[in-house]
Design a protein around this motif. Structure first.
Motif, PDB file in Angstrom:
ATOM      1  N   VAL A   1       0.201  -1.289  -0.179  1.00 51.76           N
ATOM      2  CA  VAL A   1      -0.017   0.049  -0.062  1.00 51.76           C
ATOM      3  C   VAL A   1       0.930   0.734  -0.253  1.00 51.76           C
ATOM      4  CG1 VAL A   1      -1.929   1.649   1.427  1.00 51.76           C
ATOM      5  CG2 VAL A   1      -1.983  -1.306   1.156  1.00 51.76           C
ATOM      6  N   ASP A   2       1.942   1.217   0.740  1.00 51.39           N
ATOM      7  CA  ASP A   2       3.019   2.394   0.600  1.00 51.39           C
ATOM      8  C   ASP A   2       3.299   2.640  -1.136  1.00 51.39           C
ATOM      9  OD1 ASP A   2       2.451   3.132   3.822  1.00 51.39           O
ATOM     10  OD2 ASP A   2       4.289   1.464   4.145  1.00 51.39           O
ATOM     11  N   ALA A   3       3.815   1.812  -1.078  1.00 47.95           N
ATOM     12  CA  ALA A   3       4.437   1.558  -1.885  1.00 47.95           C
ATOM     13  C   ALA A   3       4.309   2.160  -3.284  1.00 47.95           C
ATOM     14  CB  ALA A   3       4.800   0.448  -2.644  1.00 47.95           C
ATOM     15  N   LEU A   4       2.535   1.669  -3.563  1.00 44.20           N
ATOM     16  CA  LEU A   4       1.136   2.175  -4.322  1.00 44.20           C
ATOM     17  C   LEU A   4       1.170   3.595  -3.934  1.00 44.20           C
ATOM     18  CD1 LEU A   4      -1.115  -0.613  -4.096  1.00 44.20           C
ATOM     19  CD2 LEU A   4      -0.016  -0.228  -6.500  1.00 44.20           C
ATOM     20  N   LEU A   5       0.772   4.199  -2.879  1.00 51.21           N
ATOM     21  CA  LEU A   5       0.765   5.773  -2.563  1.00 51.21           C
ATOM     22  C   LEU A   5       2.310   6.080  -3.376  1.00 51.21           C
ATOM     23  CD1 LEU A   5      -1.131   5.614   0.412  1.00 51.21           C
ATOM     24  CD2 LEU A   5      -1.665   6.167  -1.452  1.00 51.21           C
ATOM     25  N   GLU A   6       3.231   6.274  -3.211  1.00 51.37           N
ATOM     26  CA  GLU A   6       4.787   6.604  -3.493  1.00 51.37           C
ATOM     27  C   GLU A   6       4.734   6.745  -5.224  1.00 51.37           C
ATOM     28  OE1 GLU A   6       8.121   4.470  -1.165  1.00 51.37           O
ATOM     29  OE2 GLU A   6       7.007   4.938   0.788  1.00 51.37           O
ATOM     30  N   ARG A   7       4.135   5.963  -5.654  1.00 52.12           N
ATOM     31  CA  ARG A   7       4.172   5.829  -6.714  1.00 52.12           C
ATOM     32  C   ARG A   7       3.094   6.999  -8.232  1.00 52.12           C
ATOM     33  NH1 ARG A   7       8.068   2.783 -10.196  1.00 52.12           N
ATOM     34  NH2 ARG A   7       9.865   1.839  -8.019  1.00 52.12           N
ATOM     35  N   GLY A   8       2.562   7.336  -6.991  1.00 53.80           N
ATOM     36  CA  GLY A   8       1.242   7.942  -7.122  1.00 53.80           C
ATOM     37  C   GLY A   8      -0.176   7.625  -7.582  1.00 53.80           C
TER      38      GLY A   8
ATOM     39  N   ALA B   1      -8.291   6.500  -3.319  1.00 50.55           N
ATOM     40  CA  ALA B   1      -9.305   6.557  -3.492  1.00 50.55           C
ATOM     41  C   ALA B   1      -9.524   5.368  -4.327  1.00 50.55           C
ATOM     42  CB  ALA B   1     -10.265   7.858  -4.332  1.00 50.55           C
ATOM     43  N   ASP B   2      -8.539   5.185  -4.714  1.00 55.42           N
ATOM     44  CA  ASP B   2      -8.771   3.707  -5.934  1.00 55.42           C
ATOM     45  C   ASP B   2      -7.965   2.593  -5.218  1.00 55.42           C
ATOM     46  OD1 ASP B   2      -9.230   6.140  -7.899  1.00 55.42           O
ATOM     47  OD2 ASP B   2      -7.076   6.470  -8.612  1.00 55.42           O
ATOM     48  N   LEU B   3      -7.389   3.242  -3.883  1.00 53.94           N
ATOM     49  CA  LEU B   3      -7.039   1.173  -3.517  1.00 53.94           C
ATOM     50  C   LEU B   3      -8.332   0.593  -2.255  1.00 53.94           C
ATOM     51  CD1 LEU B   3      -3.559   2.812  -2.348  1.00 53.94           C
ATOM     52  CD2 LEU B   3      -4.543   1.331  -4.786  1.00 53.94           C
ATOM     53  N   VAL B   4      -8.144  -1.052  -2.359  1.00 50.67           N
ATOM     54  CA  VAL B   4      -8.993  -1.483  -1.194  1.00 50.67           C
ATOM     55  C   VAL B   4      -8.363  -2.438  -0.298  1.00 50.67           C
ATOM     56  CG1 VAL B   4     -10.947  -2.685  -1.297  1.00 50.67           C
ATOM     57  CG2 VAL B   4     -10.232  -1.569  -2.910  1.00 50.67           C
ATOM     58  N   ALA B   5      -8.061  -1.631   0.999  1.00 46.67           N
ATOM     59  CA  ALA B   5      -6.929  -2.455   1.566  1.00 46.67           C
ATOM     60  C   ALA B   5      -7.533  -3.771   2.423  1.00 46.67           C
ATOM     61  CB  ALA B   5      -6.142  -1.218   2.604  1.00 46.67           C
ATOM     62  N   THR B   6      -7.691  -4.380   2.555  1.00 48.34           N
ATOM     63  CA  THR B   6      -8.129  -5.974   2.951  1.00 48.34           C
ATOM     64  C   THR B   6      -7.339  -6.197   4.349  1.00 48.34           C
ATOM     65  OG1 THR B   6      -7.601  -7.921   1.187  1.00 48.34           O
ATOM     66  CG2 THR B   6      -9.537  -6.079   1.013  1.00 48.34           C
TER      67      THR B   6
ATOM     68  N   ASP C   1      -5.691   2.913  10.327  1.00 47.84           N
ATOM     69  CA  ASP C   1      -5.040   4.248   9.939  1.00 47.84           C
ATOM     70  C   ASP C   1      -5.517   4.437   8.589  1.00 47.84           C
ATOM     71  OD1 ASP C   1      -3.554   1.935  10.143  1.00 47.84           O
ATOM     72  OD2 ASP C   1      -2.344   3.452   9.392  1.00 47.84           O
ATOM     73  N   LEU C   2      -5.632   3.219   7.836  1.00 48.12           N
ATOM     74  CA  LEU C   2      -5.917   3.813   6.355  1.00 48.12           C
ATOM     75  C   LEU C   2      -7.026   4.560   6.121  1.00 48.12           C
ATOM     76  CD1 LEU C   2      -3.927   0.356   5.070  1.00 48.12           C
ATOM     77  CD2 LEU C   2      -3.256   2.416   5.349  1.00 48.12           C
ATOM     78  N   ALA C   3      -7.786   3.766   6.550  1.00 46.37           N
ATOM     79  CA  ALA C   3      -9.439   4.544   6.449  1.00 46.37           C
ATOM     80  C   ALA C   3      -9.304   6.205   6.323  1.00 46.37           C
ATOM     81  CB  ALA C   3      -9.595   3.820   6.582  1.00 46.37           C
ATOM     82  N   GLU C   4      -8.644   6.304   7.364  1.00 41.57           N
ATOM     83  CA  GLU C   4      -8.453   7.650   7.800  1.00 41.57           C
ATOM     84  C   GLU C   4      -7.753   8.693   6.462  1.00 41.57           C
ATOM     85  OE1 GLU C   4      -6.264   7.422  11.309  1.00 41.57           O
ATOM     86  OE2 GLU C   4      -8.358   6.847  12.361  1.00 41.57           O
ATOM     87  N   ARG C   5      -7.211   7.242   5.964  1.00 43.23           N
ATOM     88  CA  ARG C   5      -5.993   8.134   5.022  1.00 43.23           C
ATOM     89  C   ARG C   5      -6.696   8.422   3.364  1.00 43.23           C
ATOM     90  NH1 ARG C   5      -0.489   4.980   5.187  1.00 43.23           N
ATOM     91  NH2 ARG C   5      -0.175   6.229   3.854  1.00 43.23           N
ATOM     92  N   GLY C   6      -8.140   7.881   3.276  1.00 44.85           N
ATOM     93  CA  GLY C   6      -8.923   7.938   1.995  1.00 44.85           C
ATOM     94  C   GLY C   6      -8.989   6.456   1.886  1.00 44.85           C
ATOM     95  N   ILE C   7      -8.368   5.706   1.752  1.00 44.80           N
ATOM     96  CA  ILE C   7      -8.038   4.165   1.146  1.00 44.80           C
ATOM     97  C   ILE C   7     -10.053   3.535   1.945  1.00 44.80           C
ATOM     98  CG2 ILE C   7      -7.067   1.951   0.727  1.00 44.80           C
ATOM     99  CD1 ILE C   7      -4.403   3.555   1.498  1.00 44.80           C
TER     100      ILE C   7
END
Length: 290
Positions: free
Chosen positions: A17-24, A28-33, A42-48
């Motif tokens: 997840v961190d790498a995806l965000l760092e690469r742009g 809102a396009d990520l689903v963390a499960t 904490d990821l939901a608080e970041r808009g994921i």
């Protein structure tokens, strides 16, 4: 494009997840499960978007995959007991019509058949192929972080003991492998590929002892054991016979070259050199001590 990552409560999934965000990637396009979403709140608080996904509960998989385009299936953590859960994710991905499934397998899964960890991974790769899903296989070599405990023990004993002989390991850090997953999930042209991923340099256990010496500021000696001696030592330390044989079997596989392959694919994918053994150990020990 919506990307779902499984097992985000684990170290590797979180780093993806961190790498995806760092690469742009857009949060809102990520689903963390995870099986327990409180661990990734904490990821939901970041808009994921976060969602429950339990490999052993197909109804959670189907719900999480709604509207998802690409999926990273992070392999389960229980060798010998994870194939059924992997199949559940594969079946749900087929039903959802995902455009790409990436799977974290293990180095040389199709040829290192006597490596204790291969069976589940190879069977999962075969299930993915049979499903007809567009897929990419990420065959990750060993994590450098796997040796954090060895360094910690060496701090007390001054010894790194193994039955690996002259075998070498092309390890890289979890973050290196996670970055490769991010590249694949965000890019095009990866479907149908099987990537053998490892560190730029395959190191020996003599080099592991030397790296531990440098890190700890004390002499660390490499002790070579036979497989029988290794099993006996593990049993003396409290492991049951089956677990001791399994652990010693990993060293035996390394001795026979199962984890030594490296051809630079990982560094080419991520666009930088992989993290050195010394730097990876230093970071891992610092995290463990925090």
């Amino acid at each position: 494009m919506t990307i779902l990552i499984t097992a985000v409560s684990g170290h590797y999934g979180r780093l993806v997840v961190d790498a995806l965000l760092e690469r742009g990637a857009n949060p809102a396009d990520l689903v963390a499960t995870a099986r327990d979403t409180s661990k990734i709140a904490d990821l939901a608080e970041r808009g994921i978007r976060t969602a429950v996904l339990d490999y052993d509960r197909p109804e959670t998989i189907a719900a999480a995959l709604d509207g998802v385009d690409r999926v990273l299936l992070v392999s389960g953590s229980e060798p010998g007991a994870r194939l059924a859960g992997h199949r559940n994710v594969i079946d749900a991905a087929v039903a959802a019509g995902v455009e790409l499934l990436a799977y974290t397998s293990i180095s040389k899964a199709d040829t290192a058949v006597d490596f204790p960890l291969v069976a589940d991974h190879l069977a999962t790769e075969q299930a993915i192929a049979a499903s007809g899903l567009p897929a990419v296989i990420l065959r990750n070599d060993w994590y450098t972080e796997n040796y954090t405990a060895d360094v910690s023990r060496a701090a007390e004993s001054g010894v790194v003991a193994s039955s690996t002989g002259d075998g070498r390991v092309a390890s890289a850090t979890r973050a290196d492998y996670a970055d490769a997953a991010a590249v694949v999930l965000l890019g095009d042209g990866h479907a149908g590929q099987v990537y053998e991923l490892g560190g730029d340099t395959a190191w020996s256990y003599d080099e592991l002892a030397a790296a531990a010496s440098e890190l700890l500021g004390r002499e660390v000696t490499r002790v070579r054991l036979t497989t029988a001696e290794h099993v006996a030592a593990l049993e003396s330390a409290g492991l049951d016979a089956g677990t001791a044989a399994f652990v010693a079997g990993l060293d035996d596989a390394i001795r026979r070259g199962s984890l030594e392959f490296t051809d630079g694919t990982l560094s080419r994918l991520i666009g930088r050199p992989t993290t050195s053994l010394a730097d990876g150990l230093r970071a891992a020990v610092a995290v463990a001590a925090a």
